[in-house]
Design an enzyme around this catalytic site. Sequence first.
Site, PDB file in Angstrom:
ATOM      1  N   ASP A  75       0.870  -1.181   0.000  1.00 44.75           N
ATOM      2  CA  ASP A  75       0.000   0.000   0.000  1.00 44.75           C
ATOM      3  C   ASP A  75       0.904   1.227   0.000  1.00 44.75           C
ATOM      4  O   ASP A  75       2.144   1.114   0.052  1.00 44.75           O
ATOM      5  CB  ASP A  75      -0.956  -0.005   1.207  1.00 44.75           C
ATOM      6  CG  ASP A  75      -2.245   0.788   0.954  1.00 44.75           C
ATOM      7  OD1 ASP A  75      -2.140   1.997   0.653  1.00 44.75           O
ATOM      8  OD2 ASP A  75      -3.337   0.210   1.059  1.00 44.75           O
ATOM      9  N   ASP A  77       3.401   1.818  -4.981  1.00 46.09           N
ATOM     10  CA  ASP A  77       2.443   2.551  -5.805  1.00 46.09           C
ATOM     11  C   ASP A  77       1.927   1.538  -6.824  1.00 46.09           C
ATOM     12  O   ASP A  77       2.688   1.085  -7.681  1.00 46.09           O
ATOM     13  CB  ASP A  77       3.132   3.732  -6.494  1.00 46.09           C
ATOM     14  CG  ASP A  77       2.187   4.485  -7.419  1.00 46.09           C
ATOM     15  OD1 ASP A  77       1.025   4.022  -7.607  1.00 46.09           O
ATOM     16  OD2 ASP A  77       2.610   5.516  -7.969  1.00 46.09           O
ATOM     17  N   PHE A  78       0.649   1.182  -6.717  1.00 46.67           N
ATOM     18  CA  PHE A  78       0.169   0.099  -7.595  1.00 46.67           C
ATOM     19  C   PHE A  78       0.011   0.517  -9.048  1.00 46.67           C
ATOM     20  O   PHE A  78      -0.430  -0.275  -9.870  1.00 46.67           O
ATOM     21  CB  PHE A  78      -1.059  -0.619  -7.024  1.00 46.67           C
ATOM     22  CG  PHE A  78      -2.255   0.209  -6.604  1.00 46.67           C
ATOM     23  CD1 PHE A  78      -2.706   1.292  -7.340  1.00 46.67           C
ATOM     24  CD2 PHE A  78      -2.974  -0.163  -5.467  1.00 46.67           C
ATOM     25  CE1 PHE A  78      -3.825   2.005  -6.960  1.00 46.67           C
ATOM     26  CE2 PHE A  78      -4.110   0.535  -5.071  1.00 46.67           C
ATOM     27  CZ  PHE A  78      -4.536   1.631  -5.815  1.00 46.67           C
ATOM     28  N   HIS A 120     -13.002  -0.703  -7.328  1.00 44.07           N
ATOM     29  CA  HIS A 120     -14.218   0.136  -7.416  1.00 44.07           C
ATOM     30  C   HIS A 120     -13.906   1.615  -7.155  1.00 44.07           C
ATOM     31  O   HIS A 120     -14.760   2.466  -7.352  1.00 44.07           O
ATOM     32  CB  HIS A 120     -15.320  -0.395  -6.479  1.00 44.07           C
ATOM     33  CG  HIS A 120     -15.239   0.074  -5.071  1.00 44.07           C
ATOM     34  ND1 HIS A 120     -16.329   0.259  -4.262  1.00 44.07           N
ATOM     35  CD2 HIS A 120     -14.169   0.392  -4.291  1.00 44.07           C
ATOM     36  CE1 HIS A 120     -15.960   0.668  -3.074  1.00 44.07           C
ATOM     37  NE2 HIS A 120     -14.647   0.745  -3.055  1.00 44.07           N
TER      38      HIS A 120
END
Length: 343
Positions: free
Chosen positions: A198, A225-226, A244
């Site tokens: 995260d 950092d995804f 979402h």
Amino acid sequence: MSEDPVRSVLWMVRGSWITMALRAACVLGIFDVLDGPLVEDEVAARTDTDPPTLSRLLRSLSDLGLVERVAPDAYRNTALGATLREDHPSRLRDLVLMQATLPNLAAWHALDEAVRSGSGVYESVNGLPSWEHLARDPEAQRMFNAAMARRGSGQVAALLTATDLSGASTIVDVGGGRGAMLTGLLEALPSLHGVLADQPAMAAEAEAVFAAAGLGDRTTCVPSDFFRSLPGGGDVYTIANVLHDWDDADAVRILRTVRAAVPDHARLLVVEHVLDAPGRSFEELREVHLVDLHMLVMFGARERTQAEYDELLVDAGFTASTRGATGTDWNVLEARPAAETAE
Ligand SMILES: C[S@@+](CC[C@H](N)C(=O)[O-])C[C@H]1O[C@@H](n2cnc3c(N)ncnc32)[C@H](O)[C@@H]1O
């Protein structure tokens, strides 16, 4: 609901006032002092409020069924009010506080604009994106984290029911927040190692949560950092309630980063409220539909059907998903790297 349509709609109009009454009562700690009957003056003394004015708030909380009048001048919590105590496991109080922040309310105030444009409005209304706002405001971040963490047990129950994790050795939770879901999984599966990926502040918070739960030696927290890179080496990857938050283009970017990290033999479990999952009650669906609007105003994002998640997954290099039965309102979509199934 009243049979008079005007009265029924008038009640809906009062919705935002009700949220504010809940917020005030939570901030003042009214539910925290009313676990047993208490006279109004004592409630006022313990919550540092003006007695006659507190009496007016208690009257409305009683109308809402949150407290009950047990004597002419005494109240106590009902079962509903008790859910808003600071120590209640539902953590609903955190949700009230998070939802009632002025930036969030300001974004909802521009819902009409969002529906016209089809885009999120949080940034145009508040001057910066929601994630950045959280990063700059420790109190808002704390409320957000707490409100998110309250769902961990439901997510864990869904995962353990939907899929067999007994053979898993390393599970990587992408956007895992402060680690509520991973904590539950590690407690249920003693041989599992957990990796939480995260943003740096969140990874640091999760590290403290794991240490406090005695799980420090079974976890690794990786500041990530995804949109850039994620830890490799897991045999199960989870991504819960993250997609979402993003529009389709960004959700595919995230999934591509996940795909780059996921070994070919591993699997991905997407934990979300899938719009067309069968068996939802009217109340559950109403909740998902409202959260969908919240995703719109906050992030220009959305809740999705399984086919819509599959489009994103396939675009990012995964197979279309299978959906396991969960017995909860959370759904689990399982996908694998596409190359493996193509063989
Ligand atoms: C809605 S929360 C979900 C948290 C948790 N998975 C849950 O279900 O409660 C979304 C998470 O995505 C994380 N996140 C947002 N942007 C990120 C980024 N660029 N890289 C990594 N994580 C990010 C947030 O910090 C947050 O923990």
